[in-house]
Design a protein around this motif. Structure first.
Motif, PDB file in Angstrom:
ATOM      1  N   THR A  92      -6.823  -3.642  15.350  1.00 23.63           N
ATOM      2  CA  THR A  92      -5.578  -3.138  15.945  1.00 23.63           C
ATOM      3  C   THR A  92      -4.361  -3.504  15.099  1.00 23.63           C
ATOM      4  N   ASP A  93      -4.470  -4.605  14.337  1.00 17.58           N
ATOM      5  CA  ASP A  93      -3.354  -5.022  13.488  1.00 17.58           C
ATOM      6  C   ASP A  93      -3.371  -4.328  12.137  1.00 17.58           C
ATOM      7  N   PHE A  94      -4.566  -4.000  11.670  1.00 15.00           N
ATOM      8  CA  PHE A  94      -4.697  -3.456  10.325  1.00 15.00           C
ATOM      9  C   PHE A  94      -5.082  -1.987  10.389  1.00 15.00           C
ATOM     10  N   SER A  95      -4.080  -1.191  10.657  1.00 14.07           N
ATOM     11  CA  SER A  95      -4.234   0.260  10.722  1.00 14.07           C
ATOM     12  C   SER A  95      -3.224   0.874   9.750  1.00 14.07           C
ATOM     13  N   PRO A  96      -3.374   2.151   9.393  1.00 19.95           N
ATOM     14  CA  PRO A  96      -2.463   2.757   8.418  1.00 19.95           C
ATOM     15  C   PRO A  96      -1.002   2.695   8.864  1.00 19.95           C
ATOM     16  N   VAL A  97      -0.119   2.525   7.907  1.00 24.58           N
ATOM     17  CA  VAL A  97       1.332   2.561   8.132  1.00 24.58           C
ATOM     18  C   VAL A  97       1.926   3.557   7.145  1.00 24.58           C
ATOM     19  N   SER A  98       3.109   4.074   7.458  1.00 26.10           N
ATOM     20  CA  SER A  98       3.726   5.049   6.560  1.00 26.10           C
ATOM     21  C   SER A  98       5.238   5.018   6.676  1.00 26.10           C
ATOM     22  N   VAL A  99       5.888   5.473   5.605  1.00 30.71           N
ATOM     23  CA  VAL A  99       7.346   5.629   5.553  1.00 30.71           C
ATOM     24  C   VAL A  99       7.627   6.989   4.929  1.00 30.71           C
ATOM     25  N   ALA A 143       8.292   1.254  -1.774  1.00 28.86           N
ATOM     26  CA  ALA A 143       8.993  -0.026  -1.727  1.00 28.86           C
ATOM     27  C   ALA A 143       9.388  -0.413  -0.307  1.00 28.86           C
ATOM     28  N   GLU A 144       9.409   0.564   0.608  1.00 29.52           N
ATOM     29  CA  GLU A 144       9.806   0.295   1.988  1.00 29.52           C
ATOM     30  C   GLU A 144       8.610  -0.010   2.890  1.00 29.52           C
ATOM     31  N   ILE A 145       7.388   0.190   2.400  1.00 28.38           N
ATOM     32  CA  ILE A 145       6.192  -0.065   3.200  1.00 28.38           C
ATOM     33  C   ILE A 145       6.135  -1.543   3.598  1.00 28.38           C
ATOM     34  N   ARG A 146       5.828  -1.804   4.867  1.00 26.39           N
ATOM     35  CA  ARG A 146       5.648  -3.161   5.359  1.00 26.39           C
ATOM     36  C   ARG A 146       4.299  -3.252   6.078  1.00 26.39           C
ATOM     37  N   VAL A 147       3.545  -4.294   5.756  1.00 25.31           N
ATOM     38  CA  VAL A 147       2.215  -4.480   6.337  1.00 25.31           C
ATOM     39  C   VAL A 147       2.131  -5.878   6.936  1.00 25.31           C
ATOM     40  N   PRO A 148       1.194  -6.091   7.876  1.00 30.66           N
ATOM     41  CA  PRO A 148       1.107  -7.404   8.526  1.00 30.66           C
ATOM     42  C   PRO A 148       0.556  -8.469   7.594  1.00 30.66           C
ATOM     43  N   THR A 149       0.994  -9.700   7.807  1.00 28.79           N
ATOM     44  CA  THR A 149       0.432 -10.805   7.057  1.00 28.79           C
ATOM     45  C   THR A 149      -1.044 -10.955   7.405  1.00 28.79           C
ATOM     46  N   THR A 150      -1.792 -11.513   6.495  1.00 29.33           N
ATOM     47  CA  THR A 150      -3.239 -11.520   6.639  1.00 29.33           C
ATOM     48  C   THR A 150      -3.724 -12.869   7.134  1.00 29.33           C
ATOM     49  N   GLY A 163       4.987  -0.858   9.434  1.00 30.44           N
ATOM     50  CA  GLY A 163       4.706  -2.134  10.060  1.00 30.44           C
ATOM     51  C   GLY A 163       5.991  -2.778  10.544  1.00 30.44           C
ATOM     52  N   SER A 164       5.912  -3.533  11.627  1.00 35.24           N
ATOM     53  CA  SER A 164       7.106  -4.152  12.194  1.00 35.24           C
ATOM     54  C   SER A 164       6.761  -5.547  12.699  1.00 35.24           C
ATOM     55  N   GLY A 212       5.399  -7.839   5.630  1.00 42.91           N
ATOM     56  CA  GLY A 212       6.000  -8.012   4.320  1.00 42.91           C
ATOM     57  C   GLY A 212       5.673  -6.835   3.430  1.00 42.91           C
ATOM     58  N   PRO A 213       6.331  -6.743   2.269  1.00 41.18           N
ATOM     59  CA  PRO A 213       6.086  -5.638   1.346  1.00 41.18           C
ATOM     60  C   PRO A 213       4.799  -5.852   0.557  1.00 41.18           C
ATOM     61  N   VAL A 214       4.167  -4.758   0.159  1.00 38.03           N
ATOM     62  CA  VAL A 214       2.993  -4.867  -0.688  1.00 38.03           C
ATOM     63  C   VAL A 214       3.425  -5.034  -2.143  1.00 38.03           C
ATOM     64  N   ALA A 215       2.608  -5.717  -2.911  1.00 36.99           N
ATOM     65  CA  ALA A 215       2.818  -5.848  -4.351  1.00 36.99           C
ATOM     66  C   ALA A 215       1.806  -4.964  -5.051  1.00 36.99           C
ATOM     67  N   ALA A 216       2.265  -4.113  -5.955  1.00 39.06           N
ATOM     68  CA  ALA A 216       1.362  -3.206  -6.648  1.00 39.06           C
ATOM     69  C   ALA A 216       0.285  -3.995  -7.382  1.00 39.06           C
ATOM     70  N   ALA A 217      -0.948  -3.481  -7.331  1.00 40.70           N
ATOM     71  CA  ALA A 217      -2.073  -4.149  -7.977  1.00 40.70           C
ATOM     72  C   ALA A 217      -2.005  -4.022  -9.496  1.00 40.70           C
TER      73      ALA A 217
END
Length: 348
Positions: free
Chosen positions: A224-231, A194-201, A70-71, A76-81
């Motif tokens: 279009t905003d909420f699609s898979p991301v990867s590092v 830890a490097e994964i970044r996803v869009p704000t909701t 994500g860019s 922002g980074p995800v927080a583990a559940a």
């Protein structure tokens, strides 16, 4: 010389190493390249750009490739559940035999870390218990591994967990199994997490503008905003890598007040046919939305802070690993104001 604590020895040794690395003779890693001149292990972080932003970065021995991450300013980074967190430090190749000699000998010669400790170190790395002369006879056949702090985790108490002395690993061999933070495809996957970044909701809401008391408000996410991301994290000198992927699976709607009824009742809207929620269409205002909320009380002169938290399923694949492997789900959310007004009655 009086005995020194382990922390004092480390700090004193670090000061001497810094003096050697920054001296006029140049850094200790400059004149001996790992892999027959192909690559030198680095203790610095840097990045490479394709002109539209950083797509890869090197931190220590690990390279992060982020072109599918994500860019933008709102990610922002995800927080583990769960209470799990990626490692704050790790072990990876850092020195050739000659490089390690140039790091260790000035520390011993400075006599700042205590005679006993210096003697034990010489015994370990020079006198054959277990290593002989910094393993110079194995130059080009392996690397000295040492600890690195994970990017962004400096000052984290977990960054001090990597306390093992510098150790040798032959090319092609796995690192010792009793050192859990040593680089493997799984550890690389955790570092990439830890490097994964996803869009704000920020969910789409209808009706637009102010909603009304007891009128269902439809909510959905833009696909279009909420699609898979990867590092992808890799250590090129070892030929190992892992790709960590996050894909949205649900959104939890918190209306911001107890005077509300979420849809569905759990407040969790699952992915259905590749999307979360369903866009509102004119004429469906009285229908129950598959994802949304009905407010039961006016927000008065203010607004309710609706929070939408997306859960991302996270998995990885890597060198020598069959199939996808799971990592803890991650969450990332955002808030938005919702004005709720009473329906005005018309007197005739």
């Amino acid at each position: 010389m009086p005995a020194l604590t382990s922390l004092t020895r480390v700090l004193a040794g670090t000061a001497v190493i810094a003096a050697v690395v920054t001296g006029t003779t140049g850094p200790a890693v400059a004149d001996n390249k790992i892999g027959g001149g192909a690559q030198s292990p680095s203790t610095e972080a840097h990045g490479e750009s394709d002109g539209s932003g950083t797509v890869s970065a090197t931190a220590g021995a690990v390279v992060f490739e982020r072109s599918k991450n994500g860019s933008g300013t709102s990610v922002g980074p995800v927080a583990a559940a769960t209470n799990w967190t990626p490692p704050a430090c790790y072990y990876a190749p850092k020195y050739t035999p000659e490089q390690l000699r140039k790091v260790k000998e000035p520390v011993w010669e400075a006599e700042s870390t205590g005679y006993q400790w210096d003697g034990e170190q010489r015994d370990t790395y020079v006198n054959g218990h277990p290593y002989k002369d910094f393993n110079k006879e194995k130059a080009g056949e392996g690397y000295w591994w040492d600890s690195y702090v994970t990017p962004g985790r400096k000052g984290d108490p977990g960054a001090l967990d990597c306390k093992e002395d510098t150790f040798w690993v032959d090319t092609g061999d796995d690192p010792p199994a009793d050192i859990p933070q040593a680089i493997t495809p799984e550890v690389l996957a955790q570092l990439a997490y830890a490097e994964i970044r996803v869009p704000t909701t920020e969910v789409e809401l209808r009706p637009e503008g102010a909603t009304k008391v007891n009128l269902p408000t439809w909510a959905w996410l833009d696909a279009t905003d909420f699609s898979p991301v990867s590092v992808t994290a890799s250590v090129p000198m070892l030929g190992v890598e892992a790709t960590t992927t996050a894909e949205p699976v649900s959104v939890r709607i918190d209306p911001g007040t107890e005077d509300a009824q979420p849809y569905p009742a759990s407040g969790v809207c699952e992915v259905v046919n590749g999307r979360i929620g369903e866009p509102y269409e004119q004429g469906r205002a009285d229908e129950t939305p598959p994802c949304g909320v009905k407010y039961l009380r006016s927000s008065g002169d203010g607004s309710y802070q609706l929070k939408a938290t997306v859960t991302w399923k996270i998995h990885w694949t890597g060198t020598g690993v069959a199939g996808e492997q799971r990592l803890p789900d991650g969450n990332f959310g955002g808030e938005q104001g919702v004005v709720v007004q009473e329906i005005q009655a018309v007197n005739r």
